[in-house]
Motif scaffolding. Structure first.
Motif, short mmCIF file in Angstrom:
data_model
loop_
_atom_site.label_atom_id
_atom_site.label_comp_id
_atom_site.label_asym_id
_atom_site.label_seq_id
_atom_site.Cartn_x
_atom_site.Cartn_y
_atom_site.Cartn_z
N SER A 22 0.86 -1.18 0.00
CA SER A 22 0.00 0.00 0.00
C SER A 22 0.90 1.23 0.00
O SER A 22 1.87 1.30 0.77
CB SER A 22 -0.90 0.00 1.23
OG SER A 22 -1.73 1.14 1.23
N GLN A 24 0.83 5.50 -0.03
CA GLN A 24 0.13 6.77 0.07
C GLN A 24 1.13 7.84 -0.33
O GLN A 24 2.25 7.88 0.18
CB GLN A 24 -0.36 7.01 1.49
CG GLN A 24 -1.22 8.24 1.63
CD GLN A 24 -1.82 8.35 3.03
OE1 GLN A 24 -1.79 7.40 3.81
NE2 GLN A 24 -2.35 9.50 3.33
N ASN A 34 -2.40 8.03 -12.01
CA ASN A 34 -2.75 6.99 -12.98
C ASN A 34 -1.53 6.59 -13.81
O ASN A 34 -1.39 5.42 -14.17
CB ASN A 34 -3.90 7.45 -13.87
CG ASN A 34 -4.59 6.28 -14.51
OD1 ASN A 34 -4.81 5.25 -13.89
ND2 ASN A 34 -4.93 6.43 -15.78
N ARG A 37 0.30 4.14 -11.67
CA ARG A 37 -0.43 2.88 -11.65
C ARG A 37 -0.16 2.07 -12.91
O ARG A 37 0.11 0.87 -12.86
CB ARG A 37 -1.94 3.12 -11.52
CG ARG A 37 -2.75 1.83 -11.40
CD ARG A 37 -4.21 2.05 -11.67
NE ARG A 37 -4.47 2.53 -13.00
CZ ARG A 37 -4.49 1.78 -14.11
NH1 ARG A 37 -4.25 0.49 -14.04
NH2 ARG A 37 -4.76 2.31 -15.28
N ASP A 52 -6.70 3.33 -5.33
CA ASP A 52 -7.79 3.30 -4.36
C ASP A 52 -8.51 4.64 -4.25
O ASP A 52 -9.72 4.70 -4.23
CB ASP A 52 -7.29 2.90 -2.98
CG ASP A 52 -7.22 1.41 -2.81
OD1 ASP A 52 -7.90 0.69 -3.54
OD2 ASP A 52 -6.47 0.96 -1.92
N GLU A 53 -7.76 5.69 -4.10
CA GLU A 53 -8.39 7.00 -3.97
C GLU A 53 -7.46 8.07 -4.50
O GLU A 53 -6.24 7.93 -4.49
CB GLU A 53 -8.78 7.30 -2.53
CG GLU A 53 -7.67 7.24 -1.52
CD GLU A 53 -8.15 7.48 -0.10
OE1 GLU A 53 -7.77 8.51 0.46
OE2 GLU A 53 -8.89 6.63 0.43
N GLN A 54 -8.08 9.13 -4.99
CA GLN A 54 -7.34 10.26 -5.53
C GLN A 54 -8.08 11.52 -5.13
O GLN A 54 -9.26 11.67 -5.41
CB GLN A 54 -7.23 10.14 -7.05
CG GLN A 54 -6.51 11.29 -7.69
CD GLN A 54 -6.30 11.06 -9.19
OE1 GLN A 54 -6.32 9.94 -9.67
NE2 GLN A 54 -6.09 12.13 -9.90
N GLY A 55 -7.37 12.43 -4.47
CA GLY A 55 -7.98 13.68 -4.03
C GLY A 55 -7.98 14.73 -5.12
O GLY A 55 -7.36 14.57 -6.17
N SER A 65 -3.18 14.16 -3.81
CA SER A 65 -2.92 13.04 -2.90
C SER A 65 -3.60 11.79 -3.46
O SER A 65 -4.69 11.88 -4.04
CB SER A 65 -3.48 13.33 -1.51
OG SER A 65 -2.79 14.40 -0.93
N PHE A 66 -2.96 10.64 -3.28
CA PHE A 66 -3.56 9.39 -3.77
C PHE A 66 -3.05 8.21 -2.98
O PHE A 66 -2.08 8.31 -2.22
CB PHE A 66 -3.27 9.20 -5.27
CG PHE A 66 -1.80 9.04 -5.61
CD1 PHE A 66 -1.26 7.79 -5.75
CD2 PHE A 66 -1.00 10.15 -5.80
CE1 PHE A 66 0.08 7.63 -6.07
CE2 PHE A 66 0.33 10.01 -6.12
CZ PHE A 66 0.88 8.76 -6.26
N ARG A 67 -3.75 7.08 -3.14
CA ARG A 67 -3.36 5.83 -2.49
C ARG A 67 -3.46 4.71 -3.51
O ARG A 67 -4.47 4.57 -4.21
CB ARG A 67 -4.26 5.55 -1.30
CG ARG A 67 -3.75 4.42 -0.44
CD ARG A 67 -4.55 4.26 0.80
NE ARG A 67 -5.96 4.07 0.40
CZ ARG A 67 -6.91 3.72 1.22
NH1 ARG A 67 -6.66 3.55 2.48
NH2 ARG A 67 -8.13 3.56 0.79
N ARG A 69 -2.73 0.39 -4.22
CA ARG A 69 -2.53 -0.95 -3.66
C ARG A 69 -2.05 -1.86 -4.77
O ARG A 69 -2.48 -1.73 -5.92
CB ARG A 69 -3.84 -1.53 -3.13
CG ARG A 69 -4.11 -1.25 -1.71
CD ARG A 69 -5.36 -1.99 -1.23
NE ARG A 69 -6.51 -1.74 -2.08
CZ ARG A 69 -7.21 -2.68 -2.70
NH1 ARG A 69 -6.90 -3.94 -2.58
NH2 ARG A 69 -8.24 -2.36 -3.46
#
Length: 85
Positions: A22, A24, A34, A37, A52-55, A65-67, A69
């Motif tokens: 994981s 962050q 992306n 990724r 998982d998430e992107q602000g 900010s992003f996370r 996995r």
């Protein structure tokens, strides 16, 4: 190091016993998470790479900010002595 877009700052990096990684982080530009990724997805070291998430972009620099996995592969294709479980 070359996979991450310029200006990417890793805030946290964890890996569990099952090989799930994981990450962050924060990067410059809306497309940067992306792009990372995609690069990790084609890497022989990782599988099942998910954003998982992107602000929303913040500040003058448009930092996002992003996370992510991913699963660490037990034996990368074509590599001897890769990391094991």
């Amino acid at each position: 190091a070359e996979a991450a877009p310029k200006g990417t700052m890793i805030e946290a990096l964890t890996m569990n016993r099952q090989g799930e990684v994981s990450l962050q982080a924060a990067a410059l530009g809306q497309e940067s998470p992306n792009d990372l990724r995609k690069k990790l997805s084609v890497s022989p070291w990782f599988s099942n790479v998910v954003l998982d998430e992107q602000g929303a972009p913040t500040g003058d620099e448009k930092r996002v900010s992003f996370r992510l996995r991913a699963h660490l592969r037990a034996s990368p294709a074509g590599r001897e002595g890769g990391p094991g479980p």
